[in-house]
Design a protein around this motif. Structure first.
Motif, mmCIF file in Angstrom:
data_model
loop_
_atom_site.group_PDB
_atom_site.id
_atom_site.type_symbol
_atom_site.label_atom_id
_atom_site.label_comp_id
_atom_site.label_asym_id
_atom_site.label_seq_id
_atom_site.Cartn_x
_atom_site.Cartn_y
_atom_site.Cartn_z
ATOM 1 N N THR A 27 0.924 -1.317 -0.143
ATOM 2 C CA THR A 27 0.080 -0.069 0.044
ATOM 3 C C THR A 27 0.785 1.504 -0.145
ATOM 4 O O THR A 27 0.748 2.096 -0.711
ATOM 5 N N ASP A 28 2.030 1.422 0.845
ATOM 6 C CA ASP A 28 2.732 2.405 0.874
ATOM 7 C C ASP A 28 3.578 2.788 -0.431
ATOM 8 O O ASP A 28 3.686 3.842 -0.880
ATOM 9 N N SER A 29 3.829 1.575 -1.170
ATOM 10 C CA SER A 29 4.474 1.970 -2.240
ATOM 11 C C SER A 29 3.534 2.093 -3.562
ATOM 12 O O SER A 29 4.131 3.077 -4.326
ATOM 13 N N ILE A 30 2.573 1.909 -3.433
ATOM 14 C CA ILE A 30 1.480 2.294 -4.246
ATOM 15 C C ILE A 30 1.159 3.715 -4.174
ATOM 16 O O ILE A 30 1.086 4.485 -5.203
ATOM 17 N N ARG A 31 1.338 4.299 -2.749
ATOM 18 C CA ARG A 31 0.789 5.507 -2.718
ATOM 19 C C ARG A 31 2.238 6.465 -3.248
ATOM 20 O O ARG A 31 2.101 7.688 -3.701
ATOM 21 N N ILE A 37 3.769 9.643 -10.113
ATOM 22 C CA ILE A 37 3.114 9.937 -11.533
ATOM 23 C C ILE A 37 2.311 11.180 -11.670
ATOM 24 O O ILE A 37 2.736 12.063 -12.362
ATOM 25 N N ASP A 38 2.083 11.828 -10.381
ATOM 26 C CA ASP A 38 1.381 12.752 -10.334
ATOM 27 C C ASP A 38 2.330 14.098 -10.595
ATOM 28 O O ASP A 38 2.245 15.136 -11.353
ATOM 29 N N ASP A 39 3.490 14.016 -9.662
ATOM 30 C CA ASP A 39 4.418 15.024 -9.935
ATOM 31 C C ASP A 39 5.253 14.812 -11.343
ATOM 32 O O ASP A 39 5.605 15.898 -11.860
ATOM 33 N N LEU A 40 5.420 13.737 -11.969
ATOM 34 C CA LEU A 40 5.952 13.740 -13.427
ATOM 35 C C LEU A 40 5.082 14.251 -14.230
ATOM 36 O O LEU A 40 5.379 14.934 -15.248
ATOM 37 N N LEU A 41 3.716 13.985 -14.149
ATOM 38 C CA LEU A 41 2.653 14.690 -15.020
ATOM 39 C C LEU A 41 2.810 16.177 -14.998
ATOM 40 O O LEU A 41 2.671 16.911 -15.868
ATOM 41 N N ASP A 159 13.052 7.367 4.057
ATOM 42 C CA ASP A 159 12.475 7.062 5.453
ATOM 43 C C ASP A 159 12.764 8.192 6.448
ATOM 44 O O ASP A 159 12.203 8.009 7.451
ATOM 45 N N GLU A 160 13.553 9.112 5.952
ATOM 46 C CA GLU A 160 13.806 10.312 6.807
ATOM 47 C C GLU A 160 12.867 11.382 6.289
ATOM 48 O O GLU A 160 12.073 12.080 7.205
ATOM 49 N N PHE A 161 12.552 11.756 5.014
ATOM 50 C CA PHE A 161 11.782 12.552 4.584
ATOM 51 C C PHE A 161 11.150 12.124 3.341
ATOM 52 O O PHE A 161 11.751 11.881 2.453
ATOM 53 N N GLU A 162 9.999 12.360 3.396
ATOM 54 C CA GLU A 162 9.230 11.828 2.162
ATOM 55 C C GLU A 162 9.332 12.805 0.983
ATOM 56 O O GLU A 162 9.880 13.751 1.196
ATOM 57 N N GLY A 163 8.936 12.414 -0.274
ATOM 58 C CA GLY A 163 9.126 13.137 -1.433
ATOM 59 C C GLY A 163 9.664 12.216 -2.675
ATOM 60 O O GLY A 163 9.880 11.068 -2.653
#
Length: 205
Positions: A27-31, A37-41, A159-163
């Motif tokens: 689930t985390d990998s899917i998110r 994908i949203d950021d690439l678009l 695992d320190e900062f998302e992005g």
């Protein structure tokens, strides 16, 4: 993701702890992939979308972005220091996205401070209006400063900062389309300052 949710509804109660961990990892990998994908678009659109240049109230735009980011400021002590920002000329939607990325980064990387200090200021010379966002967060090693705006380049583990490693590349693309430039200064554990410039020749007088 939808099929995984259906599967969990059917069999989750019969799964052991390790199997539930596997499902959570999926689930985390899917998110993360969805965000990527949203950021690439968005990054792709920034290179192709038509610009609508006009007067932009920078002070009002910054306040709008801060309101948008309120979910990230919940239960945090944040000292905002915002200069009397000028009106500028540009594409408001694009500049909104650039400021969102910069302020979101400032909030993210100052998260471990008991009080986050975030400053938004500017100065003007004969050629450029320079806007900056400064924070007292974890900072970075200047040896990697030229990599910060590259797509997918990250200086901190997920695992320190998302992005996704696309936000700053988007900032660079947006400012480049305005005829400006971007750069950053920082020290490890002593905060960072991100700058972008817009040609003074296109600014409102």
């Amino acid at each position: 993701d939808g099929f995984l949710k259906l599967l969990k509804q059917r069999i989750e109660e019969s799964l052991d702890k390790q199997s539930r961990h596997y499902m959570t990892t999926i689930t985390d990998s899917i998110r993360r992939m969805d965000a990527l994908i949203d950021d690439l678009l968005a990054f792709s659109r920034m290179g192709r979308s038509e610009m609508y240049t006009g007067p932009v109230d920078l002070a009002g735009l910054v306040q709008m972005v801060i309101r948008d980011l309120e979910p990230e400021t919940q239960d945090r002590s944040i000292n905002w220091r915002i200069a009397d920002l000028p009106s500028i000329t540009g594409d408001q939607a694009m500049l909104h996205l650039a400021l969102t990325n910069l302020l979101s980064n400032a909030l993210k990387f100052s998260r471990k401070r008991s009080q986050a200090d975030i400053e938004i200021g500017y100065h003007v010379d004969q050629k450029e209006t320079i806007i900056f966002v400064r924070d007292n967060g974890v900072g970075f090693d200047m040896a990697y400063a030229n990599k910060l705006f590259d797509v997918f380049h990250r200086l901190h583990r997920a695992d320190e900062f998302e992005g996704t490693g696309i936000g700053l590349a988007n900032v660079q693309r947006i400012i480049s389309r305005h005829g400006g430039r971007v750069w950053a200064e920082g020290k490890v554990d002593q905060g960072a300052t991100f700058y972008f410039s817009l040609p003074t020749s296109i600014q409102e007088t």
